[in-house]
Design a protein around this motif. Sequence first.
Motif, PDB file in Angstrom:
ATOM      1  N   PRO A  25       0.824  -1.213   0.000  1.00  0.00           N
ATOM      2  CA  PRO A  25       0.000   0.000   0.000  1.00  0.00           C
ATOM      3  C   PRO A  25       0.859   1.264   0.000  1.00  0.00           C
ATOM      4  O   PRO A  25       1.783   1.397   0.803  1.00  0.00           O
ATOM      5  CB  PRO A  25      -0.801  -0.119   1.306  1.00  0.00           C
ATOM      6  CG  PRO A  25      -0.770  -1.573   1.651  1.00  0.00           C
ATOM      7  CD  PRO A  25       0.542  -2.083   1.152  1.00  0.00           C
ATOM      8  N   PRO A  71      -4.894   4.998  -2.959  1.00  0.00           N
ATOM      9  CA  PRO A  71      -5.323   3.749  -3.611  1.00  0.00           C
ATOM     10  C   PRO A  71      -4.493   3.464  -4.857  1.00  0.00           C
ATOM     11  O   PRO A  71      -3.823   4.353  -5.385  1.00  0.00           O
ATOM     12  CB  PRO A  71      -6.793   4.009  -3.946  1.00  0.00           C
ATOM     13  CG  PRO A  71      -6.934   5.485  -3.957  1.00  0.00           C
ATOM     14  CD  PRO A  71      -5.946   6.017  -2.975  1.00  0.00           C
ATOM     15  N   TYR A  89      -5.229  -3.811  -0.973  1.00  0.00           N
ATOM     16  CA  TYR A  89      -6.417  -3.257  -1.633  1.00  0.00           C
ATOM     17  C   TYR A  89      -7.181  -4.385  -2.315  1.00  0.00           C
ATOM     18  O   TYR A  89      -6.619  -5.176  -3.078  1.00  0.00           O
ATOM     19  CB  TYR A  89      -6.017  -2.190  -2.645  1.00  0.00           C
ATOM     20  CG  TYR A  89      -5.735  -0.866  -1.995  1.00  0.00           C
ATOM     21  CD1 TYR A  89      -6.767  -0.001  -1.652  1.00  0.00           C
ATOM     22  CD2 TYR A  89      -4.430  -0.479  -1.681  1.00  0.00           C
ATOM     23  CE1 TYR A  89      -6.526   1.214  -1.031  1.00  0.00           C
ATOM     24  CE2 TYR A  89      -4.164   0.724  -1.065  1.00  0.00           C
ATOM     25  CZ  TYR A  89      -5.213   1.573  -0.741  1.00  0.00           C
ATOM     26  OH  TYR A  89      -4.960   2.766  -0.113  1.00  0.00           O
ATOM     27  N   ASP A 111     -10.867  -0.957  -1.195  1.00  0.00           N
ATOM     28  CA  ASP A 111     -10.212  -0.283  -0.082  1.00  0.00           C
ATOM     29  C   ASP A 111      -9.243  -1.263   0.580  1.00  0.00           C
ATOM     30  O   ASP A 111      -9.213  -2.455   0.265  1.00  0.00           O
ATOM     31  CB  ASP A 111     -11.239   0.222   0.933  1.00  0.00           C
ATOM     32  CG  ASP A 111     -10.642   1.235   1.916  1.00  0.00           C
ATOM     33  OD1 ASP A 111      -9.528   1.737   1.652  1.00  0.00           O
ATOM     34  OD2 ASP A 111     -11.287   1.525   2.931  1.00  0.00           O
ATOM     35  N   LEU A 112      -8.439  -0.732   1.494  1.00  0.00           N
ATOM     36  CA  LEU A 112      -7.526  -1.574   2.248  1.00  0.00           C
ATOM     37  C   LEU A 112      -8.313  -2.487   3.180  1.00  0.00           C
ATOM     38  O   LEU A 112      -9.124  -2.020   3.982  1.00  0.00           O
ATOM     39  CB  LEU A 112      -6.565  -0.711   3.067  1.00  0.00           C
ATOM     40  CG  LEU A 112      -5.337  -0.167   2.341  1.00  0.00           C
ATOM     41  CD1 LEU A 112      -4.616   0.831   3.223  1.00  0.00           C
ATOM     42  CD2 LEU A 112      -4.398  -1.294   1.939  1.00  0.00           C
TER      43      LEU A 112
END
Length: 723
Positions: free
Chosen positions: A431, A453, A518, A526-527
């Motif tokens: 990330p 992202p 992700y 999203d994470l």
Amino acid sequence: MAVGTFPGERASLGHKATSSFSSVTSTHTQRPLSRPSNLYRPLFGEIIPLCDLYSIANVVVFPSSPSSSQTPFQPNPQQNRNGNAGARSAPPSPFIEALQNIGLGSPSWSASAISVFTIILPATDGYVTRSDFLKLRLQDFPYKILRTYEPLRPLQKYSATCPAPGPVTSEHDLATLVESAAGVVQWEDLPTSVSFVDLEVYRTRLAEELRDRLHNAPWLSSTPISRKRVALIRGRPNITAGGPVYRAAKALGLDLVIVDEEGHWLQADTEENKMHREAFLVTDMTEDSGVVDRIIQSIVNYPLPIHGVFTLSDNFFVAVAQVAEALGLPASPVSAFETSVDKYRSRLLQNVPGQTARVSSVRELESLLSSGSHQQAEFTPRFPLIVKPTKGWSSECVSKVNNLDDLATAVQKATSRHGSAAVIEPFFDGPEMDVNFVLLDGEILFSEIADEPPCDADSSAATVHSTFSPEALTLPSVLPAEEQDIAKSTLRDILVNLGFCTGVFHVEARMVNSTSEYRKQDGVVDLVRKHAVLMSESGVECKLIEINARPPGYRVSVPTRHTYGVDYFAAHMLAAVGDKSRLRLTTRPYSHVLGGNTNDSTRGGQYWSRLVYIPAPVAGTVQWPYKLPPCEELKRRRPDLADKIVLGVDYCVPGDKVELFTDGARTYVAHLLVMSRESRRDAIILGEEVQKAFSIDIEVPASSGTEVSDGETDVDANVEGSK
């Protein structure tokens, strides 16, 4: 927002305040209050100790008494010729007159609404650290603010008024509080249909929200603040990028001097320009060996003392550090800047043996690969790799390389930008994040992590032509707290070891072997936590991408100011003039706890926010068919999104030429910041909806169609550090 729908149920601030309000208002339900000055508009005032730093006076003004139909607070017009009142007239209200004297209230008060005011009263004497402090701390307040009154000038001495807690029974006392207040807020009127229970809940939550915003943020300094002057080397390219800087300087009481080229838009001594800066020093800014001496000469020749210098332009970091060193002004060491602006030297701070190299041409690359050099003989490319200019910004000409055939293409692209060499380095999978710091002598005063992202080049299908241009940022980060701690400690140590001990720093990094990734879940990317079987056994590491020894660019600084209440530009200037006391005072985030999470990683944000970048959809000429800027047009077309859009900034006007790419990075036409008090997921969904709904009309030349171009654009000034 309707009364009773304020987010986040919490315990009452105090039973004493609540019970006193109930007793007075229950009386009001039986008969109008009978004090002469309140004959037609009964009101209730109460002093509430908010925290150690502040008290507030909440004042509720009720509708006119049913016994009178005349305009509130005005003499009864029904008088006979002898001057005798045909009906009992209302004497003037000292409190209302005090409000109207400072521009609050209304000349025609509604007889069918409840008005609410809050008077802000610092608990001690002191000197004003920032004149727009209240505006900054109350931005995006959950209850709508009609007007705010801030009478304090920067640096002036304020003498505290310390009234005793409890009800205020005298309108003259309330008027005195208004006249001596550090600030007064007029909230949106409430309907008369609101119950007293809901009104009590409203007041309690209002005080709780004010406490979260003010309790750890001193408005005043206990010692006098000397007025200082700071020079900005290279003014900002336009008012959009420069406004936050100029406004912060004015509010801090810093006299701002601009050093820049002949013809800059701030040069002319117009009244408008004088609002932004004290003076403009015309200087030849050609980036040659003499630029440092020319800047020094301009500053030395200025008749007034200059106490600090700073720049927000990446290509002038080293020069400005040399100016500060020569003039004995506060600044980090020149050597620290020399390392940070050189991507090869900064990569060596976390060197991966055999995977990092520096070449100045494709021919040098070929030589390196065929026989090696005495300095880089151990270099063995391991794909994927990253190739980027050793000098650059905003993801310009940065390429991800997956095979040997594309390596030369990437090197050619990188070396063509700024005439600099190319650095070849490992691609760190994990990330990506922006990690921002405000440091004072190595101590972290404030830090935050924003999640970035995946972009085009992160895709498994990415080619050498894919870009690392960002698409969005999400705050606060959702990385596990322990990983955030690793990132902050690792990067802080790198900064301090280089010599960056005081100032604002924007660092880009990746978390390698993170426990999060992700992934699309319930329709949202999203994470999220990795599946156990996919988790690496290697330790989590924070890998530096680059150091920017400045605040994030203006569009990336915006989310922090709104989400946390911390102004990076103000902190940067205070560091530049060596005002360590105010630097410490002005870096206090809010005290909100999002989603009931007591983890410090989310503490301080008043909501979840999503910064959305809008790339140019095609190359061509910008048009506004609706005669409105696209961001404003979007809010009018989609009122369901309007109240979630904190702000929107358009970069172009009709007639501007835009390209799809600028020096290998996407060209942006706007950015918007959206927020959610409900959840991070909601903020992401809102951001995606805003991005889909955004519309800009670009006329495509008939001869070129939608061909991708690497030409220049008038939209974005990347050299000014837009990220």
